[in-house]
Motif scaffolding. Sequence first.
Motif, mmCIF file in Angstrom:
data_model
loop_
_atom_site.group_PDB
_atom_site.id
_atom_site.type_symbol
_atom_site.label_atom_id
_atom_site.label_comp_id
_atom_site.label_asym_id
_atom_site.label_seq_id
_atom_site.Cartn_x
_atom_site.Cartn_y
_atom_site.Cartn_z
ATOM 1 N N LEU A 74 0.829 -1.200 0.000
ATOM 2 C CA LEU A 74 0.000 0.000 0.000
ATOM 3 C C LEU A 74 0.865 1.254 0.000
ATOM 4 N N GLY A 75 1.950 1.227 0.766
ATOM 5 C CA GLY A 75 2.857 2.376 0.773
ATOM 6 C C GLY A 75 3.478 2.621 -0.590
ATOM 7 N N VAL A 76 3.888 1.556 -1.267
ATOM 8 C CA VAL A 76 4.438 1.698 -2.620
ATOM 9 C C VAL A 76 3.381 2.262 -3.566
ATOM 10 N N GLY A 77 2.133 1.779 -3.422
ATOM 11 C CA GLY A 77 1.057 2.293 -4.282
ATOM 12 C C GLY A 77 0.804 3.771 -4.046
ATOM 13 N N LEU A 78 0.856 4.204 -2.785
ATOM 14 C CA LEU A 78 0.681 5.622 -2.497
ATOM 15 C C LEU A 78 1.796 6.455 -3.105
ATOM 16 N N GLY A 79 3.001 5.903 -3.079
ATOM 17 C CA GLY A 79 4.119 6.644 -3.642
ATOM 18 C C GLY A 79 4.090 6.706 -5.154
ATOM 19 N N LEU A 80 3.506 5.706 -5.797
ATOM 20 C CA LEU A 80 3.533 5.657 -7.261
ATOM 21 C C LEU A 80 2.380 6.419 -7.918
ATOM 22 N N GLY A 81 1.232 6.483 -7.305
ATOM 23 C CA GLY A 81 0.149 7.170 -8.015
ATOM 24 C C GLY A 81 -1.149 7.312 -7.262
ATOM 25 N N LEU A 82 -1.168 6.986 -5.976
ATOM 26 C CA LEU A 82 -2.406 7.079 -5.214
ATOM 27 C C LEU A 82 -2.429 8.283 -4.282
ATOM 28 N N GLN A 83 -1.549 9.271 -4.538
ATOM 29 C CA GLN A 83 -1.492 10.421 -3.642
ATOM 30 C C GLN A 83 -2.806 11.195 -3.643
ATOM 31 N N LYS A 84 -3.383 11.376 -4.838
ATOM 32 C CA LYS A 84 -4.619 12.145 -4.924
ATOM 33 C C LYS A 84 -5.756 11.459 -4.177
ATOM 34 N N ILE A 85 -5.839 10.137 -4.327
ATOM 35 C CA ILE A 85 -6.907 9.409 -3.644
ATOM 36 C C ILE A 85 -6.740 9.515 -2.130
ATOM 37 N N ALA A 86 -5.505 9.299 -1.651
ATOM 38 C CA ALA A 86 -5.259 9.420 -0.213
ATOM 39 C C ALA A 86 -5.516 10.841 0.272
ATOM 40 N N SER A 87 -5.112 11.837 -0.535
ATOM 41 C CA SER A 87 -5.343 13.226 -0.146
ATOM 42 C C SER A 87 -6.825 13.541 -0.054
ATOM 43 N N ASN A 88 -7.620 13.018 -0.975
ATOM 44 C CA ASN A 88 -9.061 13.257 -0.928
ATOM 45 C C ASN A 88 -9.698 12.616 0.298
ATOM 46 N N TYR A 89 -9.239 11.420 0.663
ATOM 47 C CA TYR A 89 -9.778 10.767 1.851
ATOM 48 C C TYR A 89 -9.444 11.558 3.112
ATOM 49 N N VAL A 90 -8.188 11.991 3.230
ATOM 50 C CA VAL A 90 -7.797 12.784 4.404
ATOM 51 C C VAL A 90 -8.554 14.108 4.420
ATOM 52 N N SER A 91 -8.699 14.746 3.243
ATOM 53 C CA SER A 91 -9.419 16.014 3.168
ATOM 54 C C SER A 91 -10.874 15.852 3.572
ATOM 55 N N GLY A 92 -11.457 14.698 3.255
ATOM 56 C CA GLY A 92 -12.836 14.466 3.659
ATOM 57 C C GLY A 92 -13.008 14.491 5.167
ATOM 58 N N PHE A 93 -12.102 13.849 5.885
ATOM 59 C CA PHE A 93 -12.179 13.871 7.354
ATOM 60 C C PHE A 93 -11.860 15.261 7.894
ATOM 61 N N VAL A 94 -10.966 15.996 7.240
ATOM 62 C CA VAL A 94 -10.661 17.362 7.677
ATOM 63 C C VAL A 94 -11.900 18.242 7.548
ATOM 64 N N ILE A 95 -12.602 18.138 6.440
ATOM 65 C CA ILE A 95 -13.815 18.937 6.239
ATOM 66 C C ILE A 95 -14.856 18.610 7.302
ATOM 67 N N LEU A 96 -15.024 17.326 7.594
ATOM 68 C CA LEU A 96 -16.032 16.929 8.572
ATOM 69 C C LEU A 96 -15.658 17.369 9.982
ATOM 70 N N LEU A 97 -14.357 17.345 10.295
ATOM 71 C CA LEU A 97 -13.934 17.673 11.658
ATOM 72 C C LEU A 97 -13.893 19.172 11.910
ATOM 73 N N ASP A 98 -13.423 19.960 10.926
ATOM 74 C CA ASP A 98 -13.349 21.405 11.173
ATOM 75 C C ASP A 98 -14.672 22.123 10.911
ATOM 76 N N ARG A 99 -15.669 21.399 10.394
ATOM 77 C CA ARG A 99 -17.031 21.910 10.226
ATOM 78 C C ARG A 99 -17.082 23.133 9.326
ATOM 79 N N SER A 100 -16.159 23.244 8.393
ATOM 80 C CA SER A 100 -16.212 24.359 7.450
ATOM 81 C C SER A 100 -17.345 24.192 6.456
ATOM 82 N N LEU A 101 -17.769 22.955 6.222
ATOM 83 C CA LEU A 101 -18.905 22.667 5.357
ATOM 84 C C LEU A 101 -19.863 21.750 6.102
ATOM 85 N N THR A 102 -21.140 21.948 5.862
ATOM 86 C CA THR A 102 -22.178 21.128 6.478
ATOM 87 C C THR A 102 -23.199 20.782 5.406
ATOM 88 N N ILE A 103 -23.781 19.618 5.539
ATOM 89 C CA ILE A 103 -24.832 19.218 4.599
ATOM 90 C C ILE A 103 -25.970 20.236 4.641
#
Length: 459
Positions: A249-278
């Motif tokens: 998984l680490g090799v995959g993140l280094g080769l081309g999954l950075q955007k996917i991992a970044s989007n997942y982390v950003s999703g939790f950041v948005i939910l935790l800092d409450r900058s956006l709400t449904i």
Amino acid sequence: MNQQPLLNLIDDLTGDLNDPSLLWQLGAIIVSVLLGFGLTRLLKKRFGRPDDTHRGMLRFGVESFGRVMAPLAVVGLLALARVVLAKYHFHVNMLRLALPIFGSLAVIRFTFYLLRRVFARHGEVSATMLAFEKVFQLLVWLAFVLYITGVWVDVFDYLDGTILPIGKYKVSIADILQATVSVVVLLMLALWAGAALEEQLMKVQGMHSNLRVVVARTARAVLILVAVLMSLSLVGIDLTVLSVFGGALGVGLGLGLQKIASNYVSGFVILLDRSLTIGDMITVDKYSGRVTQINTRYTVLQGLDGVESIVPNEMLVSGAVQNSSLSSSMLWISTKVSVAYDTDVDTVLKLLEDAALTVDRVLKEDKLPSAQLLSFGADGLDLQVGFWINDPQNGRGGVTSDVNRAIWRALKENNISVPFPQREMRILGPVPEQLSAPESTTVPKNSSVTTGNPSANHG
């Protein structure tokens, strides 16, 4: 093929025809069925009422397991009746046949319930799922027939004796099937528990909506992880293989999954800092709309035209976002109009403010409409009226149109004219032949031709 168990069962059932215990068995089956379905119906009627708020979890369980509870209750009652009749030396051959029948029905209904709770939570059952349910139902009844006829043991022995070489290991088909079933069952239970927990969390009013989503997503991830670990343990796979998977998984993140991992982390950041709400109305880049979903990888915006935009969460974290309802849902909107120069400015400004107040969506307390004289235009006085609304999710176009219509009616009723552009054209030098007037009319040099309405007011 060994048919002795089937023959024995037929002989036992035939022998019970002349035995008084047959009536006891028939009575036990009838009573179990009536009590099982009757108690389930009574529980659904008692605890499934929408106004019963004091038993939320119990009502949720009764509503969810309504179709599964009845055959399960019948199986339990039949098992109890079998034990009681066997204790008093009655024959229980018919109960032995009824138990797997209702047990198969319970397995089918419980599987259907899990599938629809996990993959068809909004009530839309696809044709693929219906086909899978039919195939699964056929397999369950086939297994029941194999069990009754006694062929099940022979089939299992054949599958257990068939060895498949997998690398340096040799595994039987029975082991592979057992491992597959255990993994699928545990994962389905984990997904069902996560969906049920999320549904209950979304009904909690005292918790912020973003926090509810975070807790639900985290709980689902933990449940899936536990299910995977338990599945690996049941299958007999050493958990140290996860270290190899982590390295891959680490090799995959280094080769081309950075955007996917970044989007997942950003999703939790948005939910935790409450900058956006449904429910928020936001604008990001060229996309605008109401937030309808905040997923771990993307956020869904539904525009006022009904078009849904899937925006990656990384864009919402790293870019500028306009949120119309972050700290307040009130929004200021303005519209412009021009009037003739001979108009009483104070009177028309008051008319604009009163006209805006006649629109329902315009706020009429605290934030009142206000009109201003913007500039002295080429064709008239340029005025502006601004007003406030508190429902930006309903859009701006409709309320602006309503205010403009109210302004037009007010100007018409008070005989206030709205000037249109007027321009003066001068022709210097000889007039071109194609523009020359008829012979009876002459146009002198340095003459001027005015276009527009001569009676209109000029600045």
